[in-house]
Design a protein around this motif. Structure first.
Motif, mmCIF file in Angstrom:
data_model
loop_
_atom_site.group_PDB
_atom_site.id
_atom_site.type_symbol
_atom_site.label_atom_id
_atom_site.label_comp_id
_atom_site.label_asym_id
_atom_site.label_seq_id
_atom_site.Cartn_x
_atom_site.Cartn_y
_atom_site.Cartn_z
ATOM 1 N N LEU A 137 38.206 -32.253 -26.821
ATOM 2 C CA LEU A 137 38.487 -33.550 -26.199
ATOM 3 C C LEU A 137 39.331 -34.367 -27.179
ATOM 4 O O LEU A 137 38.926 -34.575 -28.323
ATOM 5 C CB LEU A 137 37.174 -34.268 -25.884
ATOM 6 N N LYS A 188 41.396 -37.764 -28.672
ATOM 7 C CA LYS A 188 41.087 -39.188 -28.797
ATOM 8 C C LYS A 188 41.526 -39.931 -27.536
ATOM 9 O O LYS A 188 42.628 -39.715 -27.025
ATOM 10 C CB LYS A 188 41.787 -39.765 -30.023
ATOM 11 N N GLY A 189 40.605 -40.753 -27.000
ATOM 12 C CA GLY A 189 40.917 -41.551 -25.828
ATOM 13 C C GLY A 189 40.585 -40.877 -24.517
ATOM 14 O O GLY A 189 40.599 -41.519 -23.458
ATOM 15 N N GLU A 190 40.325 -39.575 -24.523
ATOM 16 C CA GLU A 190 39.972 -38.872 -23.286
ATOM 17 C C GLU A 190 38.509 -39.109 -22.925
ATOM 18 O O GLU A 190 37.673 -39.347 -23.796
ATOM 19 C CB GLU A 190 40.268 -37.375 -23.417
ATOM 20 N N THR A 191 38.229 -39.028 -21.644
ATOM 21 C CA THR A 191 36.894 -39.344 -21.115
ATOM 22 C C THR A 191 36.034 -38.084 -21.009
ATOM 23 O O THR A 191 36.508 -37.012 -20.622
ATOM 24 C CB THR A 191 37.017 -39.991 -19.717
ATOM 25 N N ASP A 240 33.619 -35.631 -19.375
ATOM 26 C CA ASP A 240 33.288 -35.186 -18.024
ATOM 27 C C ASP A 240 32.029 -34.315 -18.089
ATOM 28 O O ASP A 240 31.892 -33.479 -18.998
ATOM 29 C CB ASP A 240 34.461 -34.398 -17.444
ATOM 30 N N LYS A 261 34.620 -42.580 -23.782
ATOM 31 C CA LYS A 261 35.843 -42.016 -24.338
ATOM 32 C C LYS A 261 35.649 -41.628 -25.797
ATOM 33 O O LYS A 261 34.870 -42.261 -26.518
ATOM 34 C CB LYS A 261 36.980 -43.026 -24.221
ATOM 35 N N ALA A 262 36.405 -40.634 -26.203
ATOM 36 C CA ALA A 262 36.327 -40.164 -27.585
ATOM 37 C C ALA A 262 37.117 -41.084 -28.497
ATOM 38 O O ALA A 262 38.260 -41.447 -28.203
ATOM 39 C CB ALA A 262 36.857 -38.747 -27.679
ATOM 40 N N LYS A 263 36.523 -41.488 -29.622
ATOM 41 C CA LYS A 263 37.224 -42.289 -30.619
ATOM 42 C C LYS A 263 38.124 -41.418 -31.481
ATOM 43 O O LYS A 263 39.017 -41.932 -32.170
ATOM 44 C CB LYS A 263 36.222 -43.004 -31.519
ATOM 45 N N LEU A 316 31.899 -42.083 -29.860
ATOM 46 C CA LEU A 316 32.295 -42.416 -28.491
ATOM 47 C C LEU A 316 32.345 -43.904 -28.291
ATOM 48 O O LEU A 316 31.736 -44.665 -29.057
ATOM 49 C CB LEU A 316 31.297 -41.783 -27.501
ATOM 50 N N GLU A 317 33.114 -44.312 -27.236
ATOM 51 C CA GLU A 317 33.156 -45.741 -26.917
ATOM 52 C C GLU A 317 33.237 -45.943 -25.394
ATOM 53 O O GLU A 317 33.589 -45.025 -24.668
ATOM 54 C CB GLU A 317 34.350 -46.409 -27.598
#
Length: 330
Positions: A281, A283-286, A288, A313-315, A329-330
């Motif tokens: 994953l 950075k920034g991807e969600t 699932d 989302k991944a930091k 995560l964020e």
């Protein structure tokens, strides 16, 4: 603590040496009590009285006369038990044999099944000051009610044994359901006299609240006599003692699930699983749900948190099969 009684009965076959040796063995394998039978043939049975089904080796009167001890022998055996630090106990089968035991200085008396309806006998026991153990092996509830009504006038400790007077006793007729009934009906301690060929019933009885277990003991099942072939041998009786003591420890100690879980915190990480990703994953991807996998060890995000991280989302980039934390995560 459960009291364990090694029932020697008449296995000694009239040998004082055998009786002493069995007493010492009973002590060595952990019994609290060694129990005998005190017979005075002329005071308890007619010469032509029939033999019980379990033993027809010789006429009953003759057998009692041949295997009985005189007072001096009983006293020698009694003193031997004191030296061995094991309680001597015996079942009297007549008023005269009861008087002999009282003269010896015994602290308790076992009332055998066949004497439960012997009211004159019970009246004397009631006034004897002895601790009372009574077997219910052949008694109806009405007969036991009448016996306990008399014995309850005593100030002595009373223990009532669930028993079925059959040799050997089939498991289907052990009747451990009566342990609770006896306790509720009379309010006294309840024990179990075990005539089955194994120790299983005794173990079950202890787990159901029996505080006294009695089982026959012999050198060998091949010995002559009325009791030997239905008795336990030395190793079997040792297993009985060990099992009962283990059950006492098992049932007598409470544990806290939360406390144990805390104690096992470090090892839990080895066995539990963490949430990882099936595919990397960026950075920034969600996250699932279809990209989640659950694998050991458990030092990452706990699997019970999976719903909370779906949609976050991944930091930073997170690789497949990489342990990551909630802070990533964020």
């Amino acid at each position: 603590m459960v009291k364990i009684s090694a029932e020697v009965g008449s296995v000694h076959d009239g040998s004082l040496g055998n009786a002493k040796a069995l007493s010492s063995l009973a002590k060595n394998i952990g019994a609290d009590i060694v129990k005998f039978q005190t017979h005075i043939a002329s005071t308890e049975t007619l010469i032509n009285a029939p033999m019980p089904p379990a033993f027809k080796g010789e006429p009953r009167y003759q057998y009692f006369e041949r295997t009985s001890f005189n007072f001096d022998q009983w006293e020698e055996l009694f003193k031997h038990c004191i030296e061995e630090k094991i309680e001597f106990q015996s079942s009297p089968f007549s008023i005269e044999s009861l008087e002999l035991l009282i003269k010896l200085g015994v602290k308790s008396v076992k009332i055998p099944s066949g004497e439960v309806t012997n009211i004159p006998f019970l009246e004397i026991i009631k006034d004897s000051g002895l601790e009372i153990i009574i077997s219910s092996g052949m008694s109806s509830w009405k007969e036991l009610d009448e016996a306990i009504e008399i014995l309850s006038q005593s100030k002595s400790k009373i223990t009532i044994l669930q028993c079925t007077s059959e040799y050997p006793l089939d498991y289907s007729r052990v009747g451990l359901n009566n342990i609770a009934e006896i306790k509720n009906r009379y309010g006294y301690d309840v024990g179990f006299s075990d005539h089955t060929p194994t120790n299983y019933s005794s173990f079950a009885a202890v787990s159901l609240g029996a505080t006294y277990i009695e089982k026959h003991l012999t050198f060998s099942k091949n010995m002559y006599g009325s009791d030997a072939r239905y008795a336990t041998e030395i190793d079997e009786f040792k297993d009985l003692v060990d099992g009962i003591r283990a059950i006492e420890t098992i049932t007598g100690n409470k544990t806290s699930k939360d406390k144990i879980a805390e104690e096992k915190k470090s090892i839990k990480e080895i066995y539990e699983k963490s949430i990882v990703l099936k595919k990397p994953l960026n950075k920034g991807e969600t996250i699932d749900i279809n990209n989640l996998a659950y694998k050991k060890p458990g030092n990452g995000i706990k699997t019970n948190q999976y719903k909370k991280i779906v949609g976050l989302k991944a930091k930073k980039k997170i690789n497949a099969d990489e342990i990551f934390q909630i802070d990533d995560l964020e």
